[in-house]
Write a protein that holds these residues in place. Structure first.
Motif, PDB file in Angstrom:
ATOM      1  N   VAL A  28       7.983   3.674  -1.299  1.00 47.48           N
ATOM      2  CA  VAL A  28       6.688   4.047  -1.862  1.00 47.48           C
ATOM      3  C   VAL A  28       6.941   4.911  -3.082  1.00 47.48           C
ATOM      4  CG1 VAL A  28       4.508   5.231  -1.445  1.00 47.48           C
ATOM      5  CG2 VAL A  28       5.584   3.912   0.395  1.00 47.48           C
ATOM      6  N   PRO A  83      -1.812   2.184  -5.912  1.00 46.90           N
ATOM      7  CA  PRO A  83      -0.501   2.753  -5.607  1.00 46.90           C
ATOM      8  C   PRO A  83       0.583   1.703  -5.785  1.00 46.90           C
ATOM      9  CG  PRO A  83      -1.662   2.250  -3.594  1.00 46.90           C
ATOM     10  CD  PRO A  83      -2.619   1.954  -4.711  1.00 46.90           C
ATOM     11  N   GLY A 116       0.677   6.134  -9.279  1.00 49.39           N
ATOM     12  CA  GLY A 116      -0.111   4.915  -9.254  1.00 49.39           C
ATOM     13  C   GLY A 116      -0.331   4.393 -10.654  1.00 49.39           C
ATOM     14  N   LEU A 159      -0.887  10.087  -7.773  1.00 49.43           N
ATOM     15  CA  LEU A 159      -1.531   9.393  -6.671  1.00 49.43           C
ATOM     16  C   LEU A 159      -2.824  10.047  -6.227  1.00 49.43           C
ATOM     17  CD1 LEU A 159       1.503   8.392  -4.422  1.00 49.43           C
ATOM     18  CD2 LEU A 159      -0.105   6.834  -5.545  1.00 49.43           C
ATOM     19  N   ARG A 198       4.335   0.170  -4.450  1.00 43.53           N
ATOM     20  CA  ARG A 198       5.317   0.163  -3.367  1.00 43.53           C
ATOM     21  C   ARG A 198       6.166  -1.089  -3.447  1.00 43.53           C
ATOM     22  NH1 ARG A 198       0.988  -0.309   0.343  1.00 43.53           N
ATOM     23  NH2 ARG A 198       1.724   1.526   1.488  1.00 43.53           N
TER      24      ARG A 198
END
Length: 391
Positions: free
Chosen positions: A181, A268, A185, A228, A270
């Motif tokens: 992660v 976000p 973002g 984020l 990941r």
């Protein structure tokens, strides 16, 4: 109990593409989708198609509108240290290109083709649940309009995304997951303004990453890296336009046409991979199996290569009575998935500023960018990955 050969869970591009290929081959399918058709079409997603994805759509008679409206890109640019450097994708990759054509438009074309074929899709199917996929008689149940339905099948294709039921139905001990992660973002906007350039511009700056892209010759898509915990409400249009101009080179900033946004969101980032991708008679496809940060533009394209591999296996199973293709599906798909995950991770780490980035890390990032644009070998590696590795 109704019976089909293949139940496809999820009506995103991967589920619809798989259904289209199988229907053309005379294989009986049904697609189950827990959302409405309008909801699926309203999702704003990626818009860059690899050469292989375009070829797959063309080979299956789905590229009419794509060929008319898609924007072919033979190159892209990296902006850093106040300068812009063009990467000749076509020249470095043996003539391969990428095409800008929104995922929403791909989905619309696939939905139209399925409707025209008469093959069934059930929207707003609630409580979709796969059963018995570890045995010889898999089935899927769902609820529609208060009634429970059951479908027997030979195989189940889980094309229902990261949060879908397919992967969640696999026993925990049978699956391994790998995840990273990222601590930021992407704030993205859509605006009815002409693109600042005819090709994409990826920017690295002291203020963070930015990307200038488009959906058409009159509609632009822009992104900036953000924390984020930021909210869309924190970013009025004036602040966004001011910020992205600070992150790109001066000529790009001066040429940028601004205007009101009509869509704005924060996503976000990941990296995620589940393996294996086969569990008895159920197969994971697309976002159900893997997620990549959007930096390398691989999400939709990876889903389409998964579809190609699984469709080949199913056609071989029904046409030649051979299990070889289905047995090879997970390994073939994961080999390409991990290479794309690596490329997306590399692009992300090279272009973004990380909260814990040290002075040493920063100088390594600067050296990476400087080497990239000064080495034909390095630019060739980027181009080969960006236009899509062989399927």
């Amino acid at each position: 109990m109704k019976r089909v050969q293949v139940v496809i869970i999820g009506s995103g591009p991967s589920g619809l593409m798989l259904g289209h290929i199988l229907h053309r081959a005379g294989i009986d399918t049904i697609i189950l989708e827990n959302r409405s058709q309008d909801y699926v079409l309203a999702r704003v997603r990626a818009g860059l198609l690899e050469q292989g994805t375009v070829d797959l759509l063309r080979d299956n008679g789905l590229a009419g509108r794509l060929d008319r409206e898609g924007l072919v890109h033979r190159g892209m640019a990296l902006a850093f240290d106040g300068e812009r450097h063009r990467i000749d994708l076509a020249g470095l990759s043996g003539g391969k290109v990428v095409t800008i054509y929104g995922q929403t438009e791909v989905t619309r074309d696939l939905m139209d083709a399925r409707a025209a074929s008469g093959a069934p899709t059930v929207y707003e199917a609630e409580a979709v649940t796969p059963h018995g996929f570890d045995g010889e008689a898999p089935r899927v149940t769902y609820v529609k309009d208060g009634a429970t339905h059951e479908i027997a099948c030979d195989f189940i294709a889980g094309c229902d995304g990261y949060h879908g039921v397919s992967r969640a139905s696999v026993p925990a001990g049978a699956i391994s997951t790998y995840e990273r992660v990222y601590p930021f973002g992407w704030l993205g906007i859509l605006a009815e303004v002409p693109p600042v350039d005819h090709e994409l511009i990826y920017a690295n700056s002291a203020r963070g990453f930015a990307l200038c892209t488009m959906r058409s010759s009159t509609r632009s898509r822009y992104y900036v890296q953000c924390p984020l915990d930021d909210r869309v409400e924190d970013w009025p249009d004036d602040r966004f336009w001011d910020e992205i101009r600070r992150r790109v080179d001066a000529p790009t900033a001066e040429a940028m046409v601004t205007g009101p946004s009509f869509e704005k969101s924060i996503a976000p980032l990941r990296s995620f991979v589940a393996e294996p991708l086969r569990f008895g008679r159920m197969f994971l496809v697309g976002d159900a199996a893997h997620i990549v940060p959007p930096t390398g533009a691989k999400g939709l394209n990876l889903a389409m290569s998964d579809v190609r591999y699984l469709a080949e296996g199913l056609l071989e199973h029904y046409g030649e009575r051979s299990a070889a293709g289905l047995d090879a599906y997970s390994g073939r798909a994961l080999d390409r998935i991990w290479k794309a995950v690596r490329f997306s991770w590399w692009m992300t780490t090279m272009l973004h500023r990380f909260p814990d980035q040290t002075a040493f890390d920063q100088r390594i990032q600067e050296a990476d960018l400087a080497y990239l644009v000064s080495s034909e070998a390095a630019m060739t590696s980027l181009a080969e990955n960006y236009v899509g590795l062989p399927v």
